[in-house]
Motif scaffolding. Sequence first.
Motif, PDB file in Angstrom:
ATOM      1  N   LEU A 198       0.823  -1.205   0.000  1.00  0.00           N
ATOM      2  CA  LEU A 198       0.000   0.000   0.000  1.00  0.00           C
ATOM      3  C   LEU A 198       0.859   1.259   0.000  1.00  0.00           C
ATOM      4  N   LEU A 199       2.015   1.205   0.640  1.00  0.00           N
ATOM      5  CA  LEU A 199       2.907   2.370   0.648  1.00  0.00           C
ATOM      6  C   LEU A 199       3.341   2.744  -0.761  1.00  0.00           C
ATOM      7  N   PHE A 200       3.459   1.757  -1.639  1.00  0.00           N
ATOM      8  CA  PHE A 200       3.891   2.030  -3.010  1.00  0.00           C
ATOM      9  C   PHE A 200       2.733   2.222  -3.979  1.00  0.00           C
ATOM     10  N   THR A 201       1.613   1.572  -3.729  1.00  0.00           N
ATOM     11  CA  THR A 201       0.535   1.579  -4.727  1.00  0.00           C
ATOM     12  C   THR A 201      -0.552   2.611  -4.463  1.00  0.00           C
ATOM     13  N   PRO A 211       7.351 -18.491  -1.567  1.00  0.00           N
ATOM     14  CA  PRO A 211       6.743 -18.024  -2.822  1.00  0.00           C
ATOM     15  C   PRO A 211       5.998 -16.691  -2.721  1.00  0.00           C
ATOM     16  N   ARG A 212       5.206 -16.490  -1.673  1.00  0.00           N
ATOM     17  CA  ARG A 212       4.440 -15.237  -1.585  1.00  0.00           C
ATOM     18  C   ARG A 212       5.351 -14.045  -1.348  1.00  0.00           C
ATOM     19  N   LEU A 213       6.411 -14.243  -0.568  1.00  0.00           N
ATOM     20  CA  LEU A 213       7.387 -13.179  -0.378  1.00  0.00           C
ATOM     21  C   LEU A 213       8.073 -12.861  -1.705  1.00  0.00           C
ATOM     22  N   ALA A 214       8.467 -13.900  -2.434  1.00  0.00           N
ATOM     23  CA  ALA A 214       9.125 -13.696  -3.732  1.00  0.00           C
ATOM     24  C   ALA A 214       8.195 -12.980  -4.703  1.00  0.00           C
ATOM     25  N   ALA A 215       6.899 -13.323  -4.668  1.00  0.00           N
ATOM     26  CA  ALA A 215       5.934 -12.676  -5.556  1.00  0.00           C
ATOM     27  C   ALA A 215       5.763 -11.200  -5.219  1.00  0.00           C
ATOM     28  N   LEU A 216       5.741 -10.876  -3.914  1.00  0.00           N
ATOM     29  CA  LEU A 216       5.615  -9.479  -3.491  1.00  0.00           C
ATOM     30  C   LEU A 216       6.831  -8.679  -3.943  1.00  0.00           C
ATOM     31  N   VAL A 217       8.020  -9.215  -3.718  1.00  0.00           N
ATOM     32  CA  VAL A 217       9.249  -8.519  -4.122  1.00  0.00           C
ATOM     33  C   VAL A 217       9.287  -8.343  -5.632  1.00  0.00           C
ATOM     34  N   GLU A 218       8.885  -9.371  -6.368  1.00  0.00           N
ATOM     35  CA  GLU A 218       8.875  -9.288  -7.836  1.00  0.00           C
ATOM     36  C   GLU A 218       7.892  -8.221  -8.319  1.00  0.00           C
ATOM     37  N   GLU A 219       6.700  -8.189  -7.716  1.00  0.00           N
ATOM     38  CA  GLU A 219       5.697  -7.199  -8.132  1.00  0.00           C
ATOM     39  C   GLU A 219       6.176  -5.774  -7.879  1.00  0.00           C
ATOM     40  N   LEU A 220       6.670  -5.519  -6.666  1.00  0.00           N
ATOM     41  CA  LEU A 220       7.087  -4.161  -6.322  1.00  0.00           C
ATOM     42  C   LEU A 220       8.358  -3.756  -7.072  1.00  0.00           C
ATOM     43  N   ALA A 274       9.060  -4.645 -10.128  1.00  0.00           N
ATOM     44  CA  ALA A 274       8.616  -4.292 -11.478  1.00  0.00           C
ATOM     45  C   ALA A 274       7.871  -2.964 -11.500  1.00  0.00           C
ATOM     46  N   ARG A 275       7.232  -2.639 -10.408  1.00  0.00           N
ATOM     47  CA  ARG A 275       6.378  -1.455 -10.338  1.00  0.00           C
ATOM     48  C   ARG A 275       7.161  -0.188 -10.016  1.00  0.00           C
ATOM     49  N   ASP A 276       8.189  -0.280  -9.172  1.00  0.00           N
ATOM     50  CA  ASP A 276       8.798   0.925  -8.624  1.00  0.00           C
ATOM     51  C   ASP A 276      10.322   0.807  -8.544  1.00  0.00           C
ATOM     52  N   ALA A 277      11.016   1.761  -9.159  1.00  0.00           N
ATOM     53  CA  ALA A 277      12.483   1.744  -9.172  1.00  0.00           C
ATOM     54  C   ALA A 277      13.049   1.990  -7.780  1.00  0.00           C
ATOM     55  N   GLN A 278      12.360   2.800  -6.969  1.00  0.00           N
ATOM     56  CA  GLN A 278      12.839   3.048  -5.614  1.00  0.00           C
ATOM     57  C   GLN A 278      12.837   1.777  -4.787  1.00  0.00           C
ATOM     58  N   ARG A 327      13.177  -1.271  -5.930  1.00  0.00           N
ATOM     59  CA  ARG A 327      14.285  -2.109  -6.413  1.00  0.00           C
ATOM     60  C   ARG A 327      15.600  -1.684  -5.770  1.00  0.00           C
ATOM     61  N   GLN A 328      15.824  -0.377  -5.719  1.00  0.00           N
ATOM     62  CA  GLN A 328      17.069   0.112  -5.139  1.00  0.00           C
ATOM     63  C   GLN A 328      17.148  -0.195  -3.651  1.00  0.00           C
ATOM     64  N   TRP A 329      16.087   0.104  -2.915  1.00  0.00           N
ATOM     65  CA  TRP A 329      16.125  -0.071  -1.464  1.00  0.00           C
ATOM     66  C   TRP A 329      16.171  -1.537  -1.065  1.00  0.00           C
ATOM     67  N   TRP A 330      15.506  -2.411  -1.821  1.00  0.00           N
ATOM     68  CA  TRP A 330      15.524  -3.839  -1.490  1.00  0.00           C
ATOM     69  C   TRP A 330      16.918  -4.411  -1.668  1.00  0.00           C
ATOM     70  N   THR A 331      17.634  -3.983  -2.696  1.00  0.00           N
ATOM     71  CA  THR A 331      18.968  -4.532  -2.946  1.00  0.00           C
ATOM     72  C   THR A 331      20.005  -3.998  -1.959  1.00  0.00           C
ATOM     73  N   GLU A 332      19.657  -3.007  -1.151  1.00  0.00           N
ATOM     74  CA  GLU A 332      20.588  -2.519  -0.125  1.00  0.00           C
ATOM     75  C   GLU A 332      20.657  -3.450   1.081  1.00  0.00           C
ATOM     76  N   HIS A 333      19.700  -4.380   1.189  1.00  0.00           N
ATOM     77  CA  HIS A 333      19.712  -5.406   2.237  1.00  0.00           C
ATOM     78  C   HIS A 333      19.751  -4.815   3.646  1.00  0.00           C
ATOM     79  N   ASP A 334      19.088  -3.690   3.854  1.00  0.00           N
ATOM     80  CA  ASP A 334      18.989  -3.123   5.203  1.00  0.00           C
ATOM     81  C   ASP A 334      17.996  -3.936   6.030  1.00  0.00           C
ATOM     82  N   VAL A 335      18.269  -4.073   7.322  1.00  0.00           N
ATOM     83  CA  VAL A 335      17.370  -4.790   8.225  1.00  0.00           C
ATOM     84  C   VAL A 335      17.148  -3.950   9.481  1.00  0.00           C
ATOM     85  N   ALA A 336      16.008  -4.152  10.118  1.00  0.00           N
ATOM     86  CA  ALA A 336      15.690  -3.438  11.357  1.00  0.00           C
ATOM     87  C   ALA A 336      14.690  -4.252  12.154  1.00  0.00           C
TER      88      ALA A 336
END
Length: 345
Positions: free
Chosen positions: A159-162, A195-204, A206-210, A212-221
């Motif tokens: 929802l934050l992205f869409t 699978p559902r986690l992979a599907a969520l990551v794949e969807e977002l 494809a939808r948003d360049a931001q 993609r960038q933030w996910w590949t930074e591998h930040d955790v909290a």
Amino acid sequence: MTRDPHLNELGEFLKARRAELSPSDVGLRGGERRRVRGLRREEVALLAAISTEYYTRIEQGRLQASAPLLDEISQVLRLNEAQRIYLAELAAKQTVRPSASGDRQQVDTQLQRMLDDLTATPAFVIGRRTDILGWNQLAAAVWTDFGRYPEQERVFLRLLFTEPWMRELYADWEEVTRLAIAHLRMESARYPGEPRLAALVEELSARDAQFRQWWTEHDVAMRDKGTKKLRHPVVGELTLDWNTLTCGTDPEQHIIVWNAEPGSPSHDALRLLGPPTRSQPRPTPSGEYSRQTILPAHSDVSSWSRLRVSRRPVLTRGGTDLSLDKSCPGWNSPLCGLARRRQGR
């Protein structure tokens, strides 16, 4: 040979943390100009007292490192507590790892009753993949009635992205979104190939360049507590503290409880959004505005029973009128705008 997704993720995580450090950060001389930012593999290996080849195999996901060695690498890479926990989760030696692929999380009746009893406090329940599993009436007033979304789309990070209203609601949208991604990454340590986690990551991705960038930074909290500023379309700015409780029957369900400092404008605003009580009348910031009942803030107009025109725009739901003028913080909100257009104002 198929590699363990946990070890692959562990390697990518180490690579991302290595890229964040400079030689001077770890007491080494910088030397010549570097084509790639961060420490080199041989420098991490040197500081961890292992061979470069051995460290390379760990980072490539081809080798299960021992706990003492990972602790040494954690010190070299200056990992914080959340990052160390994440690394330990990924490296846990288990013959059979749990799978959440067929697990559908639900809020039980007792927990939902507790949420409903929190009439002065917004609260919702977050599950794996940031699924929104349950919420109370005041949470619907502050955010939205999440029930209007199909279950598979009822995901906080999605929802934050869409949803444009989520970007408008959070004054610090980027900070909130990056933190939500870090929470998702932290909790995905148990199920990196789910699978559902992979599907969520794949969807977002494809939808948003931001994303993609933030996910590949591998930040955790860790999901713990904090303070957020919201720009509510009806009551204006809200400064809310949030804290996390863990469900006793399912530790992967997190109850996020929000509150405001007593006596603050945000505290009064929450009382305005909540149901009226006999013992505690609503505050009155601007005349007739105190008579409102607003649920939810970002619902469509069809959720309101009727819209009538009088000397002021009036929205009605459940027999309670919301009468507005320009002094109301929500004068420019979509619902109030509709009322003004109906009246020609």
